[in-house]
Each structure stands twice: as structure tokens, then as C-alpha cells.
Write an enzyme that holds these catalytic residues in place. Structure first.
Site, PDB file in Angstrom:
ATOM      1  N   TYR A  81     -38.079  74.739  78.706  1.00 25.11           N
ATOM      2  CA  TYR A  81     -38.755  73.705  77.487  1.00 25.11           C
ATOM      3  C   TYR A  81     -37.784  73.844  76.195  1.00 25.11           C
ATOM      4  CZ  TYR A  81     -42.568  72.881  74.393  1.00 25.11           C
ATOM      5  OH  TYR A  81     -43.392  72.061  73.612  1.00 25.11           O
ATOM      6  N   SER A  93     -40.955  69.691  69.431  1.00 24.12           N
ATOM      7  CA  SER A  93     -41.347  70.746  69.226  1.00 24.12           C
ATOM      8  C   SER A  93     -40.661  71.758  68.337  1.00 24.12           C
ATOM      9  CB  SER A  93     -41.305  71.497  70.556  1.00 24.12           C
ATOM     10  OG  SER A  93     -41.655  72.770  70.493  1.00 24.12           O
TER      11      SER A  93
END
Length: 262
Positions: free
Chosen positions: A160, A147
Site C-alpha cells: 500500500y 494517503s
């Protein structure tokens, strides 16, 4: 071998975790079009059936299994069954993941652990299960879906970002530890992608939509199709000397400081 053949996945078996829909489904679809046999899993039978129907609708004969990728025993059984029923896995895409958007001071430790378990521990578990078969076969490709949060922080995504930062380093460590066995482990870091989950944010008047477009040199959201070419490259013989790399498919966000305020 000509250059076109180096991008072919003909005869390869690809496992894409959590690929009933979204980014995982798009990557698996690209692999099938490049000649691979597709295996995927999801957390329950309902999602697996949904995925099988979606693959069937686009003409792909995929193999779906129920498996919780955070359960090491279940993953080992799953991979063993795939090897017996279909064959040894050539390509693994660790795609399954979750996000909990909660301010850090409001997030419970159990929620933090859950995100780490799915987004970081699971790629470790699944990679560990498939690497022995890859070693015996003499080659393998592992692609972790990282990501931009592997590089950046942002409000409400502490768990996250921690998981994806860890996944970046797990990617590099697998490359370091198993490169001598002709196993390449790389990552893809998607930017902001058009998916059903992001649809509410992409209306023209939504502030977040305006924010993302202003921060992206490409001046648009990415599509799942934008991820297909990079995913095929990292799964194919064309990337045999690419190892431990994170390929950010973000329209240039990470390279861009942003526009000067008027």
C-alpha cells in the site's frame, strides 16, 4: 466571476471511481451539492446498485457503471460510453483502492502486485482514458486519493505504501506533462478517517484508537465531511493554478513529532 462562483461545479461532469460508499461517496455527494453531474463505477453490479440506492436516498441522480479499473480495455469502453451518454468528463477522482495488511515477509508477490494494480496502475489507466477528452475540452481536473502512506511507512502495509508513494509521483508527473493543456492534477492524502471499516478500531479502549488520537494534533479521527471542502477546492476553478500538489487532510499528523513520554 465572484469568489463563490469560483467554487461552483455547476455544469461539470465528475467521475469518482469506486464511489458506492465511503470516502468516494462523500466526495461525489459534495460534488453533486456543488452542482456537478455524478458518474461512478464499481467492480460489480451489486455494489453499483447499492451506490445508486445510497445516492437516491440523499436526492442525487447519479450514473453508475460496472467497470474494473485495472482492465484498460474495459476502462476505455467505460469512458467512451460516459462521453456518449452523459458528456466529456471534467473532473476525475481516482478513489478506488484496496489495502492488504500483511507483514512483508509473509506477503506473496501476487498480493503485492494486486495492491499495486488497483492503487497505482488503475489511476494511470483511468487518467490516460480521460485526458484526451479534457485536452479537447480545454480544461480538466484529476484528483488522486493518496494517503499519509505516500510519505510514511508502517508495519504490514509495504504494498500500500509503495503504491501510494508511486501515486504521489504519478500525480506530479501528470501535472508536469499536461499542465500546458489547462489540466490540473493534484492529490488528497486523507488521515485516519471514520468509516465503517475503521469502526472496530475506534472504540475508546482500543489501543489503536488511543494511538491515533495521541498522534493527531486535532485529537480526533477525521470524518468524510472533512474531505468535502478540499475535494471541491481541487475540482473547482478556485484551484486553477494549483498543480502537482498533495493536500494532506490529516488533522496535522504529518506535521507533528508526537508527545514526549511522561
Amino acid at each position: 466571476m465572484n469568489i463563490t462562483e469560483k467554487f461552483s461545479l455547476k455544469g461539470k461532469i465528475a467521475l469518482v471511481t469506486g464511489a458506492s460508499y465511503g470516502i468516494g461517496f462523500a466526495i461525489a455527494t459534495a460534488y453533486a451539492q456543488a452542482g456537478a453531474t455524478i458518474v461512478f463505477n464499481d467492480i460489480n453490479q451489486e455494489l453499483v446498485d447499492k451506490g445508486l440506492k445510497s445516492y437516491e436516498e440523499v436526492g442525487i441522480n447519479a450514473h453508475g457503471y460496472v467497470c474494473d479499473v485495472t482492465d484498460e480495455q474495459k476502462v476505455n469502453e467505460f469512458v467512451s460510453n460516459v462521453e456518449k451518454e452523459i458528456g466529456v468528463i471534467d473532473i476525475l477522482v481516482n478513489n478506488a483502492g484496496i489495502i492488504k495488511r500483511i507483514p512483508m515477509l509473509e506477503m506473496k508477490a501476487e498480493d503485492f502486485r494486486k495492491v499495486i494494480d488497483v492503487d497505482l496502475n488503475a489511476p494511470f489507466i483511468v487518467s490516460k482514458a480521460v485526458i484526451p477528452g479534457m485536452i479537447k475540452k480545454g480544461h480538466g481536473k484529476i484528483i488522486n486519493i493518496c494517503s499519509m502512506m505516500s510519505e510514511l511507512g508502517r508495519e504490514t502495509v509495504s504494498a500500500y505504501a509503495a503504491a501510494k508513494g508511486g501515486l504521489k509521483m504519478l500525480t506530479r508527473n501528470i501535472a508536469s506533462e499536461y499542465g500546458e493543456y489547462n489540466i490540473q492534477c493534484n492529490g488528497i492524502g486523507p488521515g485516519y478517517i471514520e468509516t465503517p471499516q475503521t469502526a472496530p478500531l475506534r472504540t475508546p479502549e482500543h489501543p489503536f484508537n488511543k494511538f491515533i488520537i495521541s498522534k493527531t494534533p486535532a485529537a480526533r479521527w477525521g470524518t468524510t465531511e472533512d474531505l468535502m471542502g478540499p475535494a471541491i477546492f481541487l475540482a473547482s476553478d478556485a484551484s486553477d493554478f494549483v498543480n502537482g500538489h498533495i493536500l494532506y487532510v490529516d488533522g496535522g499528523i504529518l506535521a507533528y513529532i508526537g508527545k514526549q513520554p511522561q
